[in-house]
Design a protein around this motif. Structure first.
Motif, PDB file in Angstrom:
ATOM      1  N   PRO A  90      61.623 131.999  45.572  1.00 12.19           N
ATOM      2  CA  PRO A  90      61.994 131.132  46.697  1.00 12.19           C
ATOM      3  C   PRO A  90      63.046 131.824  47.556  1.00 12.19           C
ATOM      4  N   ALA A  91      63.463 131.164  48.607  1.00 14.99           N
ATOM      5  CA  ALA A  91      64.408 131.768  49.551  1.00 14.99           C
ATOM      6  C   ALA A  91      65.613 132.364  48.819  1.00 14.99           C
ATOM      7  N   LEU A  92      65.933 133.614  49.172  1.00 13.23           N
ATOM      8  CA  LEU A  92      67.049 134.311  48.534  1.00 13.23           C
ATOM      9  C   LEU A  92      68.360 133.917  49.190  1.00 13.23           C
ATOM     10  N   LYS A  93      69.423 133.994  48.415  1.00 15.50           N
ATOM     11  CA  LYS A  93      70.750 133.749  48.971  1.00 15.50           C
ATOM     12  C   LYS A  93      71.116 134.900  49.910  1.00 15.50           C
ATOM     13  N   HIS A  94      72.028 134.631  50.818  1.00 15.03           N
ATOM     14  CA  HIS A  94      72.427 135.641  51.797  1.00 15.03           C
ATOM     15  C   HIS A  94      72.926 136.905  51.093  1.00 15.03           C
ATOM     16  N   GLY A  95      72.353 138.050  51.461  1.00 13.84           N
ATOM     17  CA  GLY A  95      72.770 139.321  50.889  1.00 13.84           C
ATOM     18  C   GLY A  95      71.983 139.756  49.670  1.00 13.84           C
ATOM     19  N   GLU A  96      71.157 138.874  49.106  1.00 13.58           N
ATOM     20  CA  GLU A  96      70.422 139.231  47.884  1.00 13.58           C
ATOM     21  C   GLU A  96      69.221 140.139  48.150  1.00 13.58           C
ATOM     22  N   SER A  97      68.706 140.110  49.360  1.00  9.30           N
ATOM     23  CA  SER A  97      67.452 140.824  49.612  1.00  9.30           C
ATOM     24  C   SER A  97      67.590 142.338  49.432  1.00  9.30           C
ATOM     25  N   LYS A  98      68.798 142.885  49.573  1.00  7.11           N
ATOM     26  CA  LYS A  98      68.951 144.337  49.418  1.00  7.11           C
ATOM     27  C   LYS A  98      68.692 144.778  47.988  1.00  7.11           C
ATOM     28  N   ASN A  99      68.841 143.865  47.037  1.00 10.77           N
ATOM     29  CA  ASN A  99      68.597 144.189  45.628  1.00 10.77           C
ATOM     30  C   ASN A  99      67.318 143.571  45.086  1.00 10.77           C
ATOM     31  N   LEU A 100      66.686 142.717  45.885  1.00  6.93           N
ATOM     32  CA  LEU A 100      65.477 142.030  45.415  1.00  6.93           C
ATOM     33  C   LEU A 100      64.340 142.161  46.429  1.00  6.93           C
ATOM     34  N   ASN A 101      64.262 143.307  47.115  1.00  6.05           N
ATOM     35  CA  ASN A 101      63.163 143.450  48.074  1.00  6.05           C
ATOM     36  C   ASN A 101      61.804 143.533  47.390  1.00  6.05           C
ATOM     37  N   GLN A 102      61.805 143.715  46.055  1.00  9.71           N
ATOM     38  CA  GLN A 102      60.532 143.703  45.326  1.00  9.71           C
ATOM     39  C   GLN A 102      59.840 142.342  45.437  1.00  9.71           C
ATOM     40  N   ALA A 103      60.626 141.289  45.718  1.00 10.03           N
ATOM     41  CA  ALA A 103      60.038 139.958  45.871  1.00 10.03           C
ATOM     42  C   ALA A 103      59.102 139.885  47.070  1.00 10.03           C
ATOM     43  N   CYS A 104      59.198 140.859  47.963  1.00 11.25           N
ATOM     44  CA  CYS A 104      58.363 140.875  49.171  1.00 11.25           C
ATOM     45  C   CYS A 104      57.081 141.685  48.982  1.00 11.25           C
ATOM     46  N   SER A 105      56.749 142.020  47.740  1.00 11.73           N
ATOM     47  CA  SER A 105      55.617 142.928  47.499  1.00 11.73           C
ATOM     48  C   SER A 105      54.309 142.407  48.088  1.00 11.73           C
ATOM     49  N   TYR A 106      54.094 141.085  48.058  1.00 12.56           N
ATOM     50  CA  TYR A 106      52.855 140.543  48.609  1.00 12.56           C
ATOM     51  C   TYR A 106      52.830 140.674  50.131  1.00 12.56           C
ATOM     52  N   THR A 107      53.989 140.566  50.763  1.00 15.85           N
ATOM     53  CA  THR A 107      54.028 140.732  52.217  1.00 15.85           C
ATOM     54  C   THR A 107      53.957 142.202  52.605  1.00 15.85           C
ATOM     55  N   PHE A 108      54.475 143.080  51.742  1.00 15.06           N
ATOM     56  CA  PHE A 108      54.372 144.513  52.007  1.00 15.06           C
ATOM     57  C   PHE A 108      52.907 144.937  52.121  1.00 15.06           C
ATOM     58  N   LEU A 109      52.050 144.316  51.314  1.00 13.38           N
ATOM     59  CA  LEU A 109      50.629 144.650  51.345  1.00 13.38           C
ATOM     60  C   LEU A 109      50.056 144.439  52.741  1.00 13.38           C
ATOM     61  N   LEU A 110      50.397 143.307  53.349  1.00 20.97           N
ATOM     62  CA  LEU A 110      49.842 143.001  54.662  1.00 20.97           C
ATOM     63  C   LEU A 110      50.490 143.844  55.749  1.00 20.97           C
ATOM     64  N   ASN A 111      51.751 144.241  55.549  1.00 20.79           N
ATOM     65  CA  ASN A 111      52.370 145.195  56.467  1.00 20.79           C
ATOM     66  C   ASN A 111      51.604 146.517  56.436  1.00 20.79           C
ATOM     67  N   LEU A 112      51.224 146.936  55.232  1.00 19.41           N
ATOM     68  CA  LEU A 112      50.480 148.185  55.082  1.00 19.41           C
ATOM     69  C   LEU A 112      49.108 148.092  55.735  1.00 19.41           C
ATOM     70  N   LEU A 113      48.445 146.956  55.571  1.00 22.79           N
ATOM     71  CA  LEU A 113      47.118 146.788  56.161  1.00 22.79           C
ATOM     72  C   LEU A 113      47.187 146.602  57.672  1.00 22.79           C
ATOM     73  N   GLY A 114      48.311 146.064  58.159  1.00 20.49           N
ATOM     74  CA  GLY A 114      48.418 145.784  59.586  1.00 20.49           C
ATOM     75  C   GLY A 114      47.620 144.562  60.002  1.00 20.49           C
ATOM     76  N   TRP A 115      47.447 143.605  59.079  1.00 24.15           N
ATOM     77  CA  TRP A 115      46.662 142.406  59.342  1.00 24.15           C
ATOM     78  C   TRP A 115      47.574 141.259  59.770  1.00 24.15           C
ATOM     79  N   PRO A 116      47.081 140.369  60.642  1.00 26.40           N
ATOM     80  CA  PRO A 116      47.857 139.184  60.995  1.00 26.40           C
ATOM     81  C   PRO A 116      47.959 138.244  59.790  1.00 26.40           C
ATOM     82  N   ALA A 117      49.081 137.570  59.664  1.00 18.72           N
ATOM     83  CA  ALA A 117      49.290 136.683  58.519  1.00 18.72           C
ATOM     84  C   ALA A 117      50.249 135.570  58.894  1.00 18.72           C
ATOM     85  N   GLY A 118      50.152 134.484  58.181  1.00 17.67           N
ATOM     86  CA  GLY A 118      51.066 133.358  58.366  1.00 17.67           C
ATOM     87  C   GLY A 118      51.362 132.717  57.027  1.00 17.67           C
TER      88      GLY A 118
END
Length: 203
Positions: A90-118
């Protein structure tokens, strides 16, 4: 950019990028002994000084082949859209994302594909779900990243949990249509208890 002050959130990434290449193998070995398998792999995939022109173009060719494989799969199976997880936490606390960017792995996939997503909220974290239990993880994932994820989950009851919808390139309208259909089928009701605590008071 050259000459600009680096944002503190990126300090750890810069340290990783600037680490001398000749020291990387022993540090990888040390991370392995510490059971930090994921960090060991990430450390091994980065390097100081970047890539040669040949390596760069080989990576671009691999990316293009990967994108083509997804596009071909959609065409062969006659898929319209794909539903998949959003963030792994769920939503990370302010400043946590620098140590928990692995939580974005599913969104990284779509960044790599270059596909629109919502993303659509579907449910909320329940009071008995405010943890990231180590015993439920594969052995090679019971590491410091998992410990940080568990700490982030504390007090998360009421935060929204969402899913992603995506489609091949230039199908943005289709994604928006699918999001509307999903929201109609699974209406998100409720307000985060955390949001109620921090919402500005009206006079």
């Amino acid at each position: 950019l050259e000459g600009e002050r680096l944002h503190p959130m990126y300090n750890s990434l810069k340290v990783l990028a600037d680490f001398p290449n000749f020291l990387r193998p022993p540090v990888q070995g040390l991370l392995g002994l510490m059971k930090e398998t994921r960090k060991q792999k990430l450390f091994g995939m980065s390097r100081n000084g970047g890539w040669s022109v040949r390596q760069y173009w080989e990576i671009l060719a691999d990316i293009e082949a990967y994108r083509s494989s997804w596009a071909n799969l959609f065409a062969e199976q006659n898929f319209d859209v794909l539903l998949l997880p959003g963030l792994a936490l769920p939503a990370l606390k302010h400043g946590e994302s620098k140590n928990l960017n692995q939580a974005c792995s599913y969104t990284f996939l779509l960044n790599l594909l270059g596909w629109p997503a919502g993303t659509c909220p579907i449910t909320q974290v329940q009071s008995d779900e405010q943890s990231y239990p180590m015993e439920a993880l594969p052995v090679d994932q019971r590491d410091s990243i998992a410990k940080l994820a568990n700490a982030s989950m504390q007090g998360s009851a009421g935060l929204p949990v969402g899913v992603q919808l995506t489609a091949p390139p230039y199908q943005d309208e289709l994604v928006l249509y699918a999001m509307r259909e999903l929201e109609g089928a699974c209406p998100f009701v409720g307000r985060s208890s955390w949001a109620n605590k921090v919402a500005p008071k009206t006079v």
